[in-house]
Design a protein around this motif. Structure first.
Motif, PDB file in Angstrom:
ATOM      1  N   LEU A   1    -101.959 -11.657 -31.055  1.00  0.00           N
ATOM      2  CA  LEU A   1    -103.110 -10.851 -30.644  1.00  0.00           C
ATOM      3  C   LEU A   1    -103.889 -11.537 -29.527  1.00  0.00           C
ATOM      4  N   SER A   2    -104.043 -12.851 -29.626  1.00  0.00           N
ATOM      5  CA  SER A   2    -104.809 -13.570 -28.609  1.00  0.00           C
ATOM      6  C   SER A   2    -104.107 -13.581 -27.254  1.00  0.00           C
ATOM      7  N   ALA A   3    -102.790 -13.397 -27.257  1.00  0.00           N
ATOM      8  CA  ALA A   3    -102.053 -13.362 -25.988  1.00  0.00           C
ATOM      9  C   ALA A   3    -102.294 -12.077 -25.221  1.00  0.00           C
ATOM     10  N   THR A   4    -102.850 -11.087 -25.875  1.00  0.00           N
ATOM     11  CA  THR A   4    -102.948  -9.763 -25.269  1.00  0.00           C
ATOM     12  C   THR A   4    -103.886  -9.737 -24.077  1.00  0.00           C
ATOM     13  N   ALA A   5    -105.026 -10.435 -24.154  1.00  0.00           N
ATOM     14  CA  ALA A   5    -106.001 -10.381 -23.062  1.00  0.00           C
ATOM     15  C   ALA A   5    -105.404 -10.857 -21.737  1.00  0.00           C
ATOM     16  N   PRO A   6    -104.795 -12.054 -21.655  1.00  0.00           N
ATOM     17  CA  PRO A   6    -104.204 -12.442 -20.374  1.00  0.00           C
ATOM     18  C   PRO A   6    -103.022 -11.567 -19.975  1.00  0.00           C
ATOM     19  N   LEU A   7    -102.261 -11.095 -20.969  1.00  0.00           N
ATOM     20  CA  LEU A   7    -101.130 -10.225 -20.632  1.00  0.00           C
ATOM     21  C   LEU A   7    -101.604  -8.924 -19.990  1.00  0.00           C
ATOM     22  N   LEU A   8    -102.607  -8.290 -20.596  1.00  0.00           N
ATOM     23  CA  LEU A   8    -103.088  -7.030 -20.048  1.00  0.00           C
ATOM     24  C   LEU A   8    -103.694  -7.216 -18.662  1.00  0.00           C
ATOM     25  N   GLN A   9    -104.368  -8.345 -18.453  1.00  0.00           N
ATOM     26  CA  GLN A   9    -104.915  -8.603 -17.120  1.00  0.00           C
ATOM     27  C   GLN A   9    -103.800  -8.786 -16.099  1.00  0.00           C
ATOM     28  N   ALA A  10    -102.735  -9.480 -16.516  1.00  0.00           N
ATOM     29  CA  ALA A  10    -101.597  -9.661 -15.607  1.00  0.00           C
ATOM     30  C   ALA A  10    -100.920  -8.326 -15.309  1.00  0.00           C
ATOM     31  N   TRP A  11    -100.755  -7.500 -16.328  1.00  0.00           N
ATOM     32  CA  TRP A  11    -100.159  -6.177 -16.102  1.00  0.00           C
ATOM     33  C   TRP A  11    -101.071  -5.323 -15.221  1.00  0.00           C
ATOM     34  N   PHE A  12    -102.369  -5.436 -15.447  1.00  0.00           N
ATOM     35  CA  PHE A  12    -103.325  -4.677 -14.646  1.00  0.00           C
ATOM     36  C   PHE A  12    -103.202  -5.053 -13.172  1.00  0.00           C
ATOM     37  N   ALA A  13    -103.055  -6.342 -12.921  1.00  0.00           N
ATOM     38  CA  ALA A  13    -102.890  -6.784 -11.526  1.00  0.00           C
ATOM     39  C   ALA A  13    -101.581  -6.279 -10.943  1.00  0.00           C
ATOM     40  N   ARG A  14    -100.557  -6.120 -11.775  1.00  0.00           N
ATOM     41  CA  ARG A  14     -99.253  -5.656 -11.288  1.00  0.00           C
ATOM     42  C   ARG A  14     -99.270  -4.164 -10.959  1.00  0.00           C
ATOM     43  N   VAL A  15     -99.700  -3.375 -11.907  1.00  0.00           N
ATOM     44  CA  VAL A  15     -99.587  -1.929 -11.704  1.00  0.00           C
ATOM     45  C   VAL A  15    -100.718  -1.378 -10.850  1.00  0.00           C
ATOM     46  N   ARG A  16    -101.848  -2.049 -10.863  1.00  0.00           N
ATOM     47  CA  ARG A  16    -103.046  -1.713 -10.079  1.00  0.00           C
ATOM     48  C   ARG A  16    -103.623  -0.344 -10.407  1.00  0.00           C
ATOM     49  N   VAL A  17    -102.870   0.541 -10.895  1.00  0.00           N
ATOM     50  CA  VAL A  17    -103.307   1.830 -11.425  1.00  0.00           C
ATOM     51  C   VAL A  17    -104.425   2.516 -10.656  1.00  0.00           C
ATOM     52  N   GLY A  18    -104.533   2.286  -9.364  1.00  0.00           N
ATOM     53  CA  GLY A  18    -105.542   2.950  -8.556  1.00  0.00           C
ATOM     54  C   GLY A  18    -106.958   2.492  -8.819  1.00  0.00           C
ATOM     55  N   HIS A  19    -107.112   1.349  -9.477  1.00  0.00           N
ATOM     56  CA  HIS A  19    -108.440   0.871  -9.853  1.00  0.00           C
ATOM     57  C   HIS A  19    -109.019  -0.007  -8.755  1.00  0.00           C
ATOM     58  N   ALA A  20    -110.320   0.131  -8.485  1.00  0.00           N
ATOM     59  CA  ALA A  20    -110.926  -0.614  -7.395  1.00  0.00           C
ATOM     60  C   ALA A  20    -110.918  -2.116  -7.635  1.00  0.00           C
ATOM     61  N   ASP A  21    -110.949  -2.526  -8.890  1.00  0.00           N
ATOM     62  CA  ASP A  21    -110.966  -3.953  -9.204  1.00  0.00           C
ATOM     63  C   ASP A  21    -109.569  -4.510  -9.458  1.00  0.00           C
ATOM     64  N   GLY A  22    -108.550  -3.782  -9.038  1.00  0.00           N
ATOM     65  CA  GLY A  22    -107.196  -4.263  -9.261  1.00  0.00           C
ATOM     66  C   GLY A  22    -106.925  -5.584  -8.596  1.00  0.00           C
ATOM     67  N   GLU A  23    -107.641  -5.876  -7.499  1.00  0.00           N
ATOM     68  CA  GLU A  23    -107.461  -7.152  -6.821  1.00  0.00           C
ATOM     69  C   GLU A  23    -108.110  -8.301  -7.588  1.00  0.00           C
ATOM     70  N   ASN A  24    -108.997  -7.974  -8.513  1.00  0.00           N
ATOM     71  CA  ASN A  24    -109.715  -9.013  -9.253  1.00  0.00           C
ATOM     72  C   ASN A  24    -109.638  -8.743 -10.757  1.00  0.00           C
ATOM     73  N   PRO A  25    -108.486  -8.991 -11.364  1.00  0.00           N
ATOM     74  CA  PRO A  25    -108.350  -8.735 -12.809  1.00  0.00           C
ATOM     75  C   PRO A  25    -109.205  -9.654 -13.661  1.00  0.00           C
TER      76      PRO A  25
END
Length: 766
Positions: free
Chosen positions: A136-160
């Motif tokens: 469970l504790s691994a999820t936070a850095p993993l999701l941030q890394a995935w967020f930076a990868r997919v960027r999903v059109g989010h303005a803060d994608g450059e700064n996860p």
């Protein structure tokens, strides 16, 4: 950092508001689950190890180590090129970890060894909750890394890293909710089931994110592009990041131990440092921090110097000391975490960055919780790290200016004056007598005033880290040398706390008196003069409820007496040749001190016959005693006013009653500075349908200081006849009816007890 091939495609995508929100909610939920489980699981293990603050600190080291394992897994998983494969692996591990639900403490390792409880505690936590917590504790850095990868059109994608603030906000809110909402409103079974439900809800969120990741293809056929590689983090920089993370972690446990041991053992002390620790992460990793770094540096320079000055002065009013120490810790942690945030690497190094932070957290926690109790005889690690954290400040450039040299010299002179004065007064009795005749201040008060300018000098030198630390070291060494409440004859430290023996003078008790202290709580005293040495003192004086109970029960004939909590062994003075007495003590150091004639002789000289001591937590060891064998059972297990609540539950009291003879009594010693534990105990007696009586003795101020102490007690018997002798004494009165809910093994409301201690209800006995 240059754009990758897919970046322009990301910017061309229509705005997707749902997926970024799902990322944020999932990270918030995972962080909440990670931190609400920590007090819950620690509470589950307390019945095996008592109420020592060291249980919490050691558990914190385990959780930090499990967090490190989770971050290492998250970092290694980034070597898998396909983000879809990463998601599949993580989902599979979450499902496997669910096999350990609902959370519970398994008994695979048996009962803990009181002489070496740390290994047992760490191993038991690992076997019981390690897998779900780490994954469970691994999820936070993993999701941030995935967020930076997919960027999903989010303005803060450059700064996860902004999501890290959301993660710690979830942790902060979950932690604060436990003592004030979750614990008072739900029992442990409900907490475990609720956490299990939260875990499955979170797993569904990750599954939803998996669907979003698999559907989110930049060109509708390709994987999200990997981030452009940046240069590796230099080893020197890695070391700095680890140290910046280690200092707040060490301070968090250090300030908890210091406040619990040397200030006041009020409940929830452990909650506030950890909550503030998490809040500093929230602030540090915000896009626009609430508190800018320059303001943090200025405030930390001032409060840090004051805290180092006051850390030795244990006679301060505890609200003042508490406020200063908590604020100093908050500012030091915020300074380190803001410096970490300023040094964070590009997003492709995100998981490595969090791994380094986790390594620092484990090292800092392990130093304070595991190493320091072995190498220090008191809580020295806290002032040590409080001084060294100044190295995280700006180092400055060039030679010292004239005014800086002047401030340094002035600091050295002022710091030396109290040391010389103290040494002079220590070795010259006449000078000491004249000093106290003419001085309106005590030596500690005078030292505080003299060292005040040194703290000002430290603030003036705050932009020169090395010089600032040197001045703080002067303050620490000078104040620790000067300020002594007692001339400690012995100081020792175990897993369960710091035990100290001092010798004081009291002419009304024949001269020298040895006192035993556990933190700020007096656990026993004995006059050394042969005319007074076998007179029980403090809570055990014959005039107190405990002394009265011993006299009444022994008047019936030969008595079998059990005492939970050995202290100085004062109860042994009541043992006659025809009696049998057994102490039940969790700390082997207490047993050694009370049996050593250099310090106390109640057991070795005053008791008529041998005294048995059974080591271990009383709930476990009493279960092995034969039923119906005791005439009097005294429950007096306190550790610096930190009450082991599992000894006051309905189930615990029911177990005590089974050990009594039909007319036997169990006495609960309920004196406490911070909690109302009387009404829950009365409620437990009522819930069991057993008769009980209450006694509150107020100290006679004409008595010598160490002769007697105010004492509150409740006695319960299996039968009404067991209390007949007590009812004949006017000091004992019927227990009142109460609407307070009794404590059980599944439910304890410490916040309610704290509230009642400050605002007593009408039914509170007085």
């Amino acid at each position: 950092m240059s754009d990758t091939t897919g970046d322009s495609a990301v910017r061309d995508l229509p705005v997707d508001r749902l997926t970024p929100l799902l990322f944020a909610v999932a990270i918030f939920t995972s962080a909440s689950l990670v931190f609400v489980v920590q007090p819950m699981v620690t509470k589950l293990v307390l019945p095996m190890l008592g109420g020592s603050p060291a249980v919490w600190n050691t558990a914190m080291v385990f959780f930090q180590a499990a967090l490190l394992a989770g971050y290492l897994y998250a970092h290694l998983l980034q070597r898998v090129a396909s983000i879809k494969v990463q998601v599949a692996i993580h989902l599979a591990l979450l499902l496997l970890a669910a096999l350990f639900l609902p959370l519970r403490i398994n008994g695979w390792l048996g009962d803990p060894d009181p002489s070496a409880p740390i290994g047992w505690l760490l191993a038991t936590l690992a076997l019981s909750v390690g897998a779900p917590f780490a994954v469970l504790s691994a999820t936070a850095p993993l999701l941030q890394a995935w967020f930076a990868r997919v960027r999903v059109g989010h303005a803060d994608g450059e700064n996860p890293y902004v999501l890290y603030a959301a993660s710690n906000l979830g942790s902060f809110l979950a932690l604060l909710s436990y003592p004030f909402l979750i614990e008072p409103l739900t029992n442990l079974f409900g907490q475990r089931m609720g956490w299990t439900g939260g875990y499955w809800a979170f797993l569904l969120m990750v599954a939803a994110l998996a669907v979003a990741v698999w559907r989110r293809r930049l060109d509708r056929t390709a994987e999200p592009a990997r981030l452009a590689a940046t240069p590796p983090i230099p080893w020197r920089e890695k070391g700095i990041l680890v140290l910046l993370a280690a200092a707040p972690s060490s301070l968090m446990l250090g300030v908890t131990a210091h406040l619990s041991t040397d200030v006041a053992s009020a409940p929830f002390l452990w909650v506030i440092p950890l909550a503030l620790y998490l809040l500093t992460f929230v602030i540090a990793f915000q896009a626009r921090p609430w508190i800018p770094l320059p303001i943090t540096l200025a405030a930390q320079g001032a409060i840090g110097a004051v805290c180092v000055l006051l850390v030795a002065f244990r006679t301060l009013e505890w609200p003042i000391a508490f406020a200063v120490h908590i604020l100093a810790f908050f500012l030091a942690a915020l300074m380190c975490h803001q410096t970490l945030a300023a040094r964070r690497p590009p997003p492709d190094r995100l998981t490595e960055f969090y791994l380094l932070l986790s390594v620092g957290g484990v090292l800092g926690g392990a130093f304070t919780a595991l190493l320091a109790p072995v190498i220090f005889n008191m809580v020295w690690e806290y002032p040590l790290v409080l001084v060294l954290v100044g190295l995280a400040r700006p180092w400055g450039r060039g030679k010292l200016r004239g005014e800086e040299i002047g401030a340094l010299v002035a600091a050295a002179v002022f710091a030396l004056v109290p040391v010389l004065l103290s040494a002079w007064l220590t070795y010259d009795d006449n000078a000491r007598g004249r000093f106290y005749e003419i001085s309106p201040f005590g030596l500690d008060q005078l030292a505080l005033w003299i060292l005040g300018p040194v703290a000002i000098c430290a603030f003036l030198l705050r932009d020169r880290a090395l010089v600032f630390v040197a001045v703080l070291a002067m303050i620490a060494l000078s104040s620790q040398y000067v300020v002594r409440i007692y001339d400690w004859s012995y100081s020792g430290r175990s897993f369960f706390g710091v035990m100290r023996v001092a010798e004081i003078e009291d002419s009304r008790m024949g001269g020298p008196v040895h006192v035993l202290m556990h933190g700020t709580t007096l656990h026993g005293a004995q006059a050394r003069d042969s005319a007074f040495d076998c007179r029980p003192t403090l809570y055990y004086n014959p005039l107190t409820p405990i002394g009265q109970a011993a006299d009444i029960v022994e008047a019936r004939g030969p008595a079998t007496i059990g005492v939970v909590g050995q202290g100085s062994g004062a109860m042994a003075a009541y043992k006659r040749a025809e009696d049998t007495m057994t102490f039940f003590e969790i700390d082997p150091m207490v047993d050694r001190l009370s049996r050593d004639p250099r310090w106390f002789t109640y057991i070795s000289d005053c008791a008529d016959g041998p005294i048995r001591t059974v080591l271990g937590d009383a709930r476990l060891t009493l279960n092995r005693e034969p039923a119906g064998s005791y005439d009097l059972l005294i429950i007096d297990a306190f550790s610096s006013d930190a009450v082991p609540t599992h000894l006051l539950t309905v189930e615990a009291i029911e177990g005590y009653l089974k050990l009594l003879k039909p007319d036997g009594v169990v006495l609960l010693h309920l004196s406490n500075r911070n909690l109302d534990i009387t009404l829950p105990a009365i409620a437990a007696a009522h819930a069991l349908g057993k008769p009980s009586l209450h006694n509150l003795y107020l100290e006679d101020q004409s008595q010598p200081d160490m002769a007697i102490a105010s004492t509150e007690a409740l006695i319960i018997s299996p039968t009404a006849s067991g209390l007949a002798d007590f009812r004949a004494r006017p000091e004992w009165s019927a227990s009142p009816e109460t609407s307070v809910r009794p404590w059980t093994d599944d439910y304890v409301n410490l916040f309610g007890s704290l509230w009642r201690a400050f605002r007593p209800p009408p039914e509170r006995p007085t």
